[in-house]
Design a protein around this motif. Structure first.
Motif, short mmCIF file in Angstrom:
data_model
loop_
_atom_site.label_atom_id
_atom_site.label_comp_id
_atom_site.label_asym_id
_atom_site.label_seq_id
_atom_site.Cartn_x
_atom_site.Cartn_y
_atom_site.Cartn_z
N ALA A 170 0.82 -1.21 0.00
CA ALA A 170 0.00 0.00 0.00
C ALA A 170 0.86 1.27 0.00
O ALA A 170 0.41 2.32 -0.45
CB ALA A 170 -0.94 0.00 1.20
N GLN A 171 2.07 1.16 0.46
CA GLN A 171 3.00 2.29 0.45
C GLN A 171 3.69 2.41 -0.91
O GLN A 171 3.84 3.51 -1.44
CB GLN A 171 4.05 2.11 1.55
N PHE A 172 4.12 1.27 -1.46
CA PHE A 172 4.91 1.29 -2.70
C PHE A 172 4.10 1.64 -3.94
O PHE A 172 4.56 2.41 -4.78
CB PHE A 172 5.59 -0.07 -2.94
N LEU A 173 2.93 1.06 -4.08
CA LEU A 173 2.18 1.22 -5.34
C LEU A 173 1.82 2.67 -5.66
O LEU A 173 2.00 3.10 -6.80
CB LEU A 173 0.96 0.32 -5.36
N PRO A 174 1.34 3.47 -4.69
CA PRO A 174 1.07 4.88 -5.03
C PRO A 174 2.33 5.65 -5.43
O PRO A 174 2.28 6.49 -6.33
CB PRO A 174 0.46 5.45 -3.74
N GLN A 175 3.44 5.33 -4.80
CA GLN A 175 4.69 6.01 -5.16
C GLN A 175 5.14 5.62 -6.57
O GLN A 175 5.61 6.47 -7.34
CB GLN A 175 5.77 5.67 -4.15
N LEU A 176 5.01 4.33 -6.90
CA LEU A 176 5.36 3.88 -8.24
C LEU A 176 4.43 4.49 -9.29
O LEU A 176 4.88 4.90 -10.36
CB LEU A 176 5.33 2.36 -8.31
N SER A 177 3.16 4.59 -8.97
CA SER A 177 2.20 5.19 -9.89
C SER A 177 2.53 6.67 -10.11
O SER A 177 2.51 7.16 -11.25
CB SER A 177 0.78 5.04 -9.32
N GLU A 178 2.85 7.38 -9.04
CA GLU A 178 3.23 8.78 -9.16
C GLU A 178 4.50 8.94 -10.01
O GLU A 178 4.57 9.81 -10.87
CB GLU A 178 3.46 9.40 -7.78
N LEU A 179 5.47 8.08 -9.78
CA LEU A 179 6.70 8.14 -10.55
C LEU A 179 6.43 7.89 -12.03
O LEU A 179 6.97 8.59 -12.90
CB LEU A 179 7.72 7.14 -10.00
N SER A 180 5.58 6.94 -12.33
CA SER A 180 5.22 6.67 -13.72
C SER A 180 4.59 7.89 -14.37
O SER A 180 4.94 8.26 -15.50
CB SER A 180 4.25 5.48 -13.77
N ARG A 181 3.69 8.55 -13.66
CA ARG A 181 3.05 9.75 -14.19
C ARG A 181 4.07 10.88 -14.39
O ARG A 181 4.01 11.63 -15.37
CB ARG A 181 1.92 10.21 -13.28
N MET A 182 5.00 11.01 -13.45
CA MET A 182 6.03 12.04 -13.57
C MET A 182 6.90 11.81 -14.81
O MET A 182 7.22 12.75 -15.54
CB MET A 182 6.91 12.06 -12.31
N ILE A 183 7.28 10.56 -15.03
CA ILE A 183 8.11 10.23 -16.19
C ILE A 183 7.34 10.53 -17.48
O ILE A 183 7.87 11.16 -18.41
CB ILE A 183 8.58 8.77 -16.15
N THR A 184 6.08 10.11 -17.54
CA THR A 184 5.26 10.35 -18.73
C THR A 184 5.11 11.85 -18.97
O THR A 184 5.24 12.32 -20.11
CB THR A 184 3.88 9.69 -18.58
N GLY A 185 4.85 12.60 -17.91
CA GLY A 185 4.72 14.05 -18.05
C GLY A 185 5.99 14.69 -18.55
O GLY A 185 5.95 15.58 -19.42
#
Length: 118
Positions: free
Chosen positions: A96-111
């Motif tokens: 529950a801690q890792f997945l939101p951070q990974l999702s945010e990182l993915s969005r940051m990279i895409t952006g």
């Protein structure tokens, strides 16, 4: 000398996430899950390494390709965390801690990819 990637928010975030994933890998090693720990560590480090390597590219197209590799490694980490949680190797709270951070990182990279010129 300062490298271009050092001041990039996506590289800094990738390092922060990798720090936490490497801690999870260390915990897995204490359970003698060496191969899983090694794979998680490699995928986690691949994100920041691909961002850094891509920042040295001479073209935006090449940099975008490296960012794509980095983003794919984020997905690899997410898949491993989900699998390891299913097997009981990673606590549900950790997932529950890792997945939101990974999702945010993915969005940051895409952006960031979208800001690079064709």
């Amino acid at each position: 000398m300062e490298f271009r990637f050092e001041n990039m928010a996506i590289w800094q975030k990738a390092c922060d996430v990798a720090d936490q994933l490497c801690e999870a890998a260390e915990a897995m090693e204490r359970k003698r899950l060496y191969a899983f720990a090694d794979q998680l560590r490699r995928a986690a480090l691949s994100v920041s390494n691909n961002i850094a390597e891509g920042s040295g590219s001479v073209s935006s197209k090449d940099f975008r390709n490296f960012l794509n590799y980095a983003r794919r490694s984020v997905f690899e980490c997410a898949s491993m965390i989900l699998f390891f949680e299913r097997k009981g190797y990673v606590a549900t709270e950790s997932k529950a801690q890792f997945l939101p951070q990974l999702s945010e990182l993915s969005r940051m990279i895409t952006g960031f990819q979208r800001t690079l010129k064709e």
